[in-house]
Design a protein around this motif. Structure first.
Motif, PDB file in Angstrom:
ATOM      1  N   ALA A   1       0.791  -1.317   0.116  1.00 32.39           N
ATOM      2  CA  ALA A   1      -0.011  -0.004  -0.081  1.00 32.39           C
ATOM      3  C   ALA A   1       0.861   1.222   0.061  1.00 32.39           C
ATOM      4  O   ALA A   1       0.656   2.289  -0.799  1.00 32.39           O
ATOM      5  CB  ALA A   1      -0.729  -0.019   1.253  1.00 32.39           C
ATOM      6  N   LEU A   2       1.815   1.397   0.773  1.00 32.18           N
ATOM      7  CA  LEU A   2       2.782   2.215   0.988  1.00 32.18           C
ATOM      8  C   LEU A   2       3.453   2.562  -0.499  1.00 32.18           C
ATOM      9  O   LEU A   2       3.732   3.722  -0.887  1.00 32.18           O
ATOM     10  CB  LEU A   2       3.768   2.193   2.028  1.00 32.18           C
ATOM     11  CG  LEU A   2       4.655   3.104   2.662  1.00 32.18           C
ATOM     12  CD1 LEU A   2       3.375   4.061   3.357  1.00 32.18           C
ATOM     13  CD2 LEU A   2       5.619   2.984   3.603  1.00 32.18           C
ATOM     14  N   ASP A   3       3.863   1.356  -1.144  1.00 34.33           N
ATOM     15  CA  ASP A   3       4.643   1.491  -2.496  1.00 34.33           C
ATOM     16  C   ASP A   3       3.604   2.065  -3.459  1.00 34.33           C
ATOM     17  O   ASP A   3       3.746   3.075  -4.366  1.00 34.33           O
ATOM     18  CB  ASP A   3       4.776   0.111  -2.980  1.00 34.33           C
ATOM     19  CG  ASP A   3       5.919   0.262  -4.054  1.00 34.33           C
ATOM     20  OD1 ASP A   3       6.701   1.035  -3.987  1.00 34.33           O
ATOM     21  OD2 ASP A   3       5.502  -0.611  -5.071  1.00 34.33           O
ATOM     22  N   LEU A   4       2.222   1.771  -3.363  1.00 37.08           N
ATOM     23  CA  LEU A   4       1.067   2.275  -4.240  1.00 37.08           C
ATOM     24  C   LEU A   4       1.143   3.614  -3.864  1.00 37.08           C
ATOM     25  O   LEU A   4       1.092   4.529  -4.795  1.00 37.08           O
ATOM     26  CB  LEU A   4      -0.118   1.764  -4.102  1.00 37.08           C
ATOM     27  CG  LEU A   4      -0.264   0.218  -4.550  1.00 37.08           C
ATOM     28  CD1 LEU A   4      -1.563  -0.548  -4.323  1.00 37.08           C
ATOM     29  CD2 LEU A   4      -0.227   0.057  -5.944  1.00 37.08           C
ATOM     30  N   TYR A   5       1.141   4.115  -2.820  1.00 40.00           N
ATOM     31  CA  TYR A   5       0.990   5.455  -2.312  1.00 40.00           C
ATOM     32  C   TYR A   5       2.270   6.392  -2.854  1.00 40.00           C
ATOM     33  O   TYR A   5       1.946   7.264  -3.388  1.00 40.00           O
ATOM     34  CB  TYR A   5       1.024   5.693  -0.765  1.00 40.00           C
ATOM     35  CG  TYR A   5       1.213   7.009   0.035  1.00 40.00           C
ATOM     36  CD1 TYR A   5       0.286   7.982  -0.293  1.00 40.00           C
ATOM     37  CD2 TYR A   5       2.546   7.272   0.372  1.00 40.00           C
ATOM     38  CE1 TYR A   5       0.269   9.271   0.393  1.00 40.00           C
ATOM     39  CE2 TYR A   5       2.686   8.622   0.865  1.00 40.00           C
ATOM     40  CZ  TYR A   5       1.915   9.338   0.972  1.00 40.00           C
ATOM     41  OH  TYR A   5       2.013  10.694   1.443  1.00 40.00           O
ATOM     42  N   ARG A   6       3.242   5.742  -2.691  1.00 40.56           N
ATOM     43  CA  ARG A   6       4.426   6.546  -3.326  1.00 40.56           C
ATOM     44  C   ARG A   6       4.573   6.749  -4.791  1.00 40.56           C
ATOM     45  O   ARG A   6       4.967   7.478  -5.269  1.00 40.56           O
ATOM     46  CB  ARG A   6       5.721   5.585  -2.604  1.00 40.56           C
ATOM     47  CG  ARG A   6       5.878   6.051  -1.205  1.00 40.56           C
ATOM     48  CD  ARG A   6       7.151   5.611  -0.811  1.00 40.56           C
ATOM     49  NE  ARG A   6       7.314   5.962   0.905  1.00 40.56           N
ATOM     50  CZ  ARG A   6       7.750   5.422   1.784  1.00 40.56           C
ATOM     51  NH1 ARG A   6       8.287   4.202   1.399  1.00 40.56           N
ATOM     52  NH2 ARG A   6       7.631   5.702   2.781  1.00 40.56           N
ATOM     53  N   LYS A   7       3.984   5.696  -5.474  1.00 41.73           N
ATOM     54  CA  LYS A   7       3.856   5.830  -6.921  1.00 41.73           C
ATOM     55  C   LYS A   7       2.620   6.585  -7.541  1.00 41.73           C
ATOM     56  O   LYS A   7       2.148   6.464  -8.595  1.00 41.73           O
ATOM     57  CB  LYS A   7       3.722   4.426  -7.523  1.00 41.73           C
ATOM     58  CG  LYS A   7       5.252   3.689  -7.471  1.00 41.73           C
ATOM     59  CD  LYS A   7       4.811   2.027  -7.926  1.00 41.73           C
ATOM     60  CE  LYS A   7       6.178   1.814  -7.865  1.00 41.73           C
ATOM     61  NZ  LYS A   7       6.401  -0.070  -7.899  1.00 41.73           N
ATOM     62  N   LYS A   8       2.001   7.312  -6.464  1.00 40.17           N
ATOM     63  CA  LYS A   8       0.840   8.181  -6.765  1.00 40.17           C
ATOM     64  C   LYS A   8      -0.212   7.485  -7.010  1.00 40.17           C
ATOM     65  O   LYS A   8      -1.325   8.036  -7.608  1.00 40.17           O
ATOM     66  CB  LYS A   8       1.113   9.289  -7.715  1.00 40.17           C
ATOM     67  CG  LYS A   8       2.487   9.967  -7.420  1.00 40.17           C
ATOM     68  CD  LYS A   8       2.612  11.045  -8.657  1.00 40.17           C
ATOM     69  CE  LYS A   8       4.092  11.863  -8.368  1.00 40.17           C
ATOM     70  NZ  LYS A   8       4.213  12.809  -9.468  1.00 40.17           N
ATOM     71  N   ASN A   9      -0.218   6.111  -6.908  1.00 42.70           N
ATOM     72  CA  ASN A   9      -1.720   5.202  -7.151  1.00 42.70           C
ATOM     73  C   ASN A   9      -2.555   5.282  -5.857  1.00 42.70           C
ATOM     74  O   ASN A   9      -2.700   4.479  -5.216  1.00 42.70           O
ATOM     75  CB  ASN A   9      -0.776   3.861  -7.796  1.00 42.70           C
ATOM     76  CG  ASN A   9      -2.143   3.140  -8.220  1.00 42.70           C
ATOM     77  OD1 ASN A   9      -3.414   3.759  -8.387  1.00 42.70           O
ATOM     78  ND2 ASN A   9      -1.779   2.006  -8.848  1.00 42.70           N
ATOM     79  N   TRP A  10      -2.891   6.533  -5.560  1.00 49.69           N
ATOM     80  CA  TRP A  10      -3.522   6.776  -4.573  1.00 49.69           C
ATOM     81  C   TRP A  10      -4.662   6.045  -4.268  1.00 49.69           C
ATOM     82  O   TRP A  10      -5.226   5.677  -3.225  1.00 49.69           O
ATOM     83  CB  TRP A  10      -3.841   8.171  -4.130  1.00 49.69           C
ATOM     84  CG  TRP A  10      -2.261   9.136  -4.161  1.00 49.69           C
ATOM     85  CD1 TRP A  10      -1.107   8.604  -3.486  1.00 49.69           C
ATOM     86  CD2 TRP A  10      -2.235  10.115  -4.959  1.00 49.69           C
ATOM     87  NE1 TRP A  10      -0.409   9.536  -3.867  1.00 49.69           N
ATOM     88  CE2 TRP A  10      -0.762  10.350  -4.611  1.00 49.69           C
ATOM     89  CE3 TRP A  10      -2.696  11.032  -5.920  1.00 49.69           C
ATOM     90  CZ2 TRP A  10      -0.255  11.683  -5.188  1.00 49.69           C
ATOM     91  CZ3 TRP A  10      -2.104  11.989  -6.351  1.00 49.69           C
ATOM     92  CH2 TRP A  10      -0.884  12.141  -6.166  1.00 49.69           C
ATOM     93  N   LYS A  11      -5.496   5.916  -5.419  1.00 49.76           N
ATOM     94  CA  LYS A  11      -6.971   5.051  -5.396  1.00 49.76           C
ATOM     95  C   LYS A  11      -6.682   3.716  -4.770  1.00 49.76           C
ATOM     96  O   LYS A  11      -7.386   3.366  -3.830  1.00 49.76           O
ATOM     97  CB  LYS A  11      -7.354   5.139  -6.699  1.00 49.76           C
ATOM     98  CG  LYS A  11      -8.223   6.512  -6.956  1.00 49.76           C
ATOM     99  CD  LYS A  11      -9.136   6.109  -8.171  1.00 49.76           C
ATOM    100  CE  LYS A  11      -9.982   7.348  -8.521  1.00 49.76           C
ATOM    101  NZ  LYS A  11     -10.484   7.490  -9.802  1.00 49.76           N
ATOM    102  N   GLN A  12      -5.978   3.113  -5.399  1.00 50.81           N
ATOM    103  CA  GLN A  12      -5.582   1.628  -5.078  1.00 50.81           C
ATOM    104  C   GLN A  12      -4.836   1.581  -3.613  1.00 50.81           C
ATOM    105  O   GLN A  12      -4.998   0.896  -2.611  1.00 50.81           O
ATOM    106  CB  GLN A  12      -4.577   1.058  -5.989  1.00 50.81           C
ATOM    107  CG  GLN A  12      -5.164   0.327  -7.086  1.00 50.81           C
ATOM    108  CD  GLN A  12      -4.276  -0.203  -8.057  1.00 50.81           C
ATOM    109  OE1 GLN A  12      -3.421  -0.707  -7.611  1.00 50.81           O
ATOM    110  NE2 GLN A  12      -4.779  -0.531  -9.507  1.00 50.81           N
ATOM    111  N   ALA A  13      -4.096   2.373  -3.426  1.00 53.35           N
ATOM    112  CA  ALA A  13      -3.484   2.596  -2.188  1.00 53.35           C
ATOM    113  C   ALA A  13      -4.507   2.734  -0.837  1.00 53.35           C
ATOM    114  O   ALA A  13      -4.630   2.326   0.014  1.00 53.35           O
ATOM    115  CB  ALA A  13      -2.438   3.908  -2.051  1.00 53.35           C
TER     116      ALA A  13
END
Lengths: 214, 638
Positions: free
Chosen positions: B581-593
């Motif tokens: 989740a943190l990885d998604l967040y950092r890749k700006k994939n905030w929705k999935q995050a």
């Protein structure tokens, strides 16, 4: 006495002149260390038991200054000797020698009797009071005798040439008197003789300071 | 030699020393005494020998003079002049043996000029047995000689001298027995025995002696055994020790003749024996009194020393109230005084130490006491822990200040215990905050793990305290803990007069910042990257990358989850999901995050971080950032 002596010498000279066969013997006596001996007595005796003719005389041995004068006197057998005391003290002349054992008890001046020497040999003289006084009377049975002077020389004259026994004696002689045969020729005979003398034992007079080595 | 006590060492040492000195004195004195006795005897014997020689010389001189005088006696000479044997013998008996009675002549012989026998007063003598004596006389300037011969088994002194009368040239020999004349007279003068010893080129024999038979027999044994030396020696005669001396008298063709003299060593030593006994007594008395003195002296030293040693032992065990009670002016007294002062000093120091232990932690107190206290420090890798009460103001509400202090102290007591349990050191209390160190002053390579364990225990301890507080109607406390690890400067800071043992450096500040962030992320404990690197025991959950105040570089921060050994599959899965989740967040994939965080938040509602990220994602979705976005949170809180 002196005039008498001179006369007799003169007579002898005349005799030599008359008897052409007469002989002289002159001798010089010394000891083993070549010192000339004074008062050495030399006399000739006959060989083979023969006797020589000799005459008896009256002789004199003086005592002057506590000494015998003469120290050695030669006399013939049977001669008589007077021992006049020329000192102002008494003397006691004696001898214990075998040829003549005698004594002249303390006396002054000329003793009344003469001492006769009837046997040949050496008679040792002494004084009972003065130990050092020493004298000798040599009694011989021959007319041919003499004693040596200070330089060791002596002379016997008027000897009939022939064979003799020559006798030597000296107060310090070591051992018995020496005898040798000798042939005396007419005229002058001479000989040199060495005698063995002994060292004299000193008389003990005062305490000695010598170290005896204890 | 090993001694257990000073006293026995002193006694043995002095006894041996004194015994050595006394015994050597005794031996030396004894030897000197024997030497003195020997010297005295030798001196006496030398006098005896001299007396004998002088007597003999005098006797012989007298014989020369008196017999010499007789041989000039006209009557005596006349008797010899008779040349009659009986007369001569009679004269010799009358004039010499009888008349010169003081000379005690026992024999008179008359010899002719050559040395042959003429007459003898002793009928047994038929010829001249001693022609060498005549030869000797002949070479003497006075015609005299003397010698010692054996006649009728006794030593006889013979003297020969000349008879020099006109017409009689002979030798007279006279003799006297040495024992009756010389030895007896010598003994009268010197009280010493004399023996005449002769060696006839074959054997030694005693010709005459004044010794008693008991001694003489033993002396003859020595003579026959040929054990007598030419000088002095000690021999045994009739069980008595004698000093024996041999003195040569003469050497003649018959024998070498000497005199033997003995002096009793045992008798000479009698006075010395008494001296020895007195000396022995003195020695024993002095040894005994010296022993008493040494005993007293050693007691006077060892007794107080023992006392001192016991006191020091007690002081060593920590009983600083011990005092040595005796008063003395000497060195031991000074030592006792010093021990008392030392005990007092130690007591004072202990007090200081106790106080120090209360003000600073034990470890720092030990560090301060063990080294010279001076300003300055050293670089060390440590873990710094900061904890703070978040709702302190709320807790204070409606409570008296003393009550607040009591509550705070209860809190500190619990928390401090959790720190100390993991080798942590409380550096200081700052209001309601605590700063603790791991790895200083004592270094630990696992300082991070210790700090994390400590922090976890602190949380647990606080939970317990909060239950207590709840029972008392007091509102619960919340704390935040920040731990950073890294290089700091450790040492004494402050002024020369007043200083603190503490740590400084960026890493300290970061720990404080981390503590400040706990509230923001809803985590009780936040760790720095440095702490994570040094830790080996704990599983972490990455929290964020932050830029804290005063720091340019972003720092990744973590939260401890559990011991690695206690990680369950579910927890591992959860952490995996969080990481994704943190990885998604950092890749700006905030929705999935957001979905993932939302899912995690639903599954684990107690982890406030998931909720925090869900909200952040929503906020980012709603109003996407303009320009570059680096997933680094900038926080300006302290």
């Amino acid at each position: 006495m002196k005039t008498h002596l001179k006369l007799s010498i003169l007579c002898s000279c005349i005799c030599v002149g008359i008897v052409s066969q007469a002989a002289n013997l002159s001798a010089t006596i010394s000891n083993q260390s070549d010192t000339y001996l004074e008062d050495a007595v030399v006399y000739l005796t006959a060989t083979d038991g023969q006797t020589l003719e000799y005459t008896q005389k009256n002789e004199v041995v003086d005592q002057i200054n506590k000494q015998f004068v003469q120290k050695v006197k030669i006399v013939t057998v049977g001669s008589k000797v007077s021992f006049p005391n020329k000192d102002d003290i008494h003397h006691h002349v004696y001898s214990f020698s075998e040829p003549k054992n005698f004594e002249l008890p303390l006396y002054e001046g000329v003793p009344s009797e003469l001492v006769e020497f009837p046997k040949k040999g050496v008679v040792s003289l002494g004084c009972n009071i003065h130990d050092w006084m020493k004298g000798y009377v040599v009694v011989v049975d021959t007319p041919y005798y003499a004693k040596s002077t200070k330089n060791g020389s002596l002379e016997i004259s008027g000897i009939t040439p022939g064979n003799y026994i020559i006798n030597y004696w000296h107060p310090n002689l070591q051992g018995a008197p020496q005898q040798e045969p000798i042939q005396i020729k007419a005229g002058n005979n001479s000989l040199v003789k060495q005698l063995k003398t002994k060292t004299k034992i000193k008389a003990r007079r005062a305490p000695r300071g010598r170290d005896r080595g204890y | 030699m090993q001694f257990k006590s000073f006293q026995s060492r002193l006694i043995v040492f002095f006894t041996l020393l004194l015994a050595l000195v006394l015994s050597s004195t005794f031996v030396v004195v004894n030897q000197k005494n024997i030497r003195n006795a020997e010297d005295t005897i030798l001196n006496d014997l030398a006098i005896t020998a001299n007396a004998f020689s002088e007597l003999r010389k005098s006797r012989i001189e007298s014989l020369y003079e008196l017999v010499g005088s007789t041989t000039r006696d006209f009557a005596f000479l006349g008797a010899i002049g008779t040349r009659d044997n009986k007369t001569i013998i009679d004269a010799m008996n009358n004039n010499i043996i009888d008349r010169i009675f003081s000379l005690q002549t026992s024999l008179v012989i008359l010899l002719n000029e050559k040395g042959d026998l003429i007459a003898s007063t002793n009928e047994q003598i038929k010829k001249n047995y001693w022609p060498w004596l005549v030869t000797q006389a002949q070479s003497d300037e006075y015609g005299e000689a003397d010698g010692i011969v054996q006649l009728n088994q006794v030593a006889t002194q013979l003297v020969i001298l000349p008879i020099n009368a006109r017409g009689i040239e002979a030798w007279i020999m006279v003799g006297f027995p040495i024992e009756e004349v010389l030895i007896a007279e010598t003994k009268n003068i010197t009280r010493q025995d004399v023996s005449v010893l002769a060696y006839d080129q074959e054997e030694f024999a005693i010709w005459s002696s004044s010794l008693d038979n008991s001694f003489l027999e033993d002396l003859k044994v020595h003579v026959q055994a040929n054990t007598l030396s030419s000088k002095s020696q000690i021999i045994q005669l009739n069980n008595e020790r004698f000093v024996s001396v041999n003195k040569v008298l003469e050497e003649n063709p018959v024998a070498n003749i000497s005199i033997l003299m003995q002096g009793s060593l045992d008798k000479a030593l009698l006075p010395y024996e008494r001296l020895n006994q007195a000396l022995l007594l003195v020695f024993l008395v002095s040894l005994f009194s010296a022993l008493l003195a040494v005993y007293w002296l050693s007691r006077s030293i060892s007794k107080p020393l023992e006392h001192l040693s016991q006191s020091v032992k007690l002081i060593d065990k920590g009983d600083y109230s011990q005092r040595v009670s005796f008063v003395r002016q000497d060195e031991i007294g000074k030592l006792a005084e010093s021990v008392n002062n030392m005990a007092q000093g130690l007591a004072e120091k202990e007090q200081v130490r106790n106080l120090l232990g209360k003000v600073v932690s034990d470890e720092i107190a030990t560090e301060l006491l063990s080294k010279k206290v001076e300003l300055g420090g050293e670089e060390k890798i440590v873990s710094v822990l900061f904890s703070d009460v978040r709702n302190f103001t709320a807790m204070c509400e409606g409570a008296a200040p003393t009550e607040i202090l009591t509550r705070l102290n209860r809190y500190f007591n619990k928390i401090s215990l959790a720190i100390e349990n993991h080798s942590g050191v409380v550096d200081k209390y700052i209001g309601d905050a605590i700063m603790a160190l791991y790895g200083a002053p004592v270094s630990y390579s696992d300082c991070s793990d210790k700090a994390i364990a400590s922090a976890l225990e602190m949380i647990k301890a606080l939970d317990e305290l909060n239950i207590e507080f709840a029972n008392e109607g007091i509102s619960a406390l919340e704390i935040g803990i920040g731990i950073n690890s890294g290089e700091v400067v450790v040492g004494n800071m402050g002024s020369e007069q007043r200083m603190n043992y503490t740590v400084i450096g960026d890493n300290v500040n970061l720990a404080s910042r981390l503590e400040g962030l706990t509230k923001h992320y809803g985590c009780a404990i936040l760790l720095s990257e440095g702490t994570k690197k040094l830790s080996t025991l704990y599983t972490m959950r990455e929290v964020d990358k932050v830029k804290v105040k005063g720091k340019q570089e972003a720092v990744t921060i973590y939260e401890p989850v559990c011991l690695v050994s206690e990680l369950t599959e579910n927890l591992a899965f959860e952490l995996e999901q969080h990481a994704q989740a943190l990885d998604l967040y950092r890749k700006k994939n905030w929705k999935q995050a957001k979905e993932k965080f939302s899912q995690l938040g639903t599954q684990h509602p107690d982890v406030k971080l998931y909720h925090y990220y869900k909200e952040r994602c929503e906020s980012l979705i709603d109003s996407p950032p303009s320009g570059s976005w680096q997933a680094v949170t900038k926080l300006n809180t302290k």
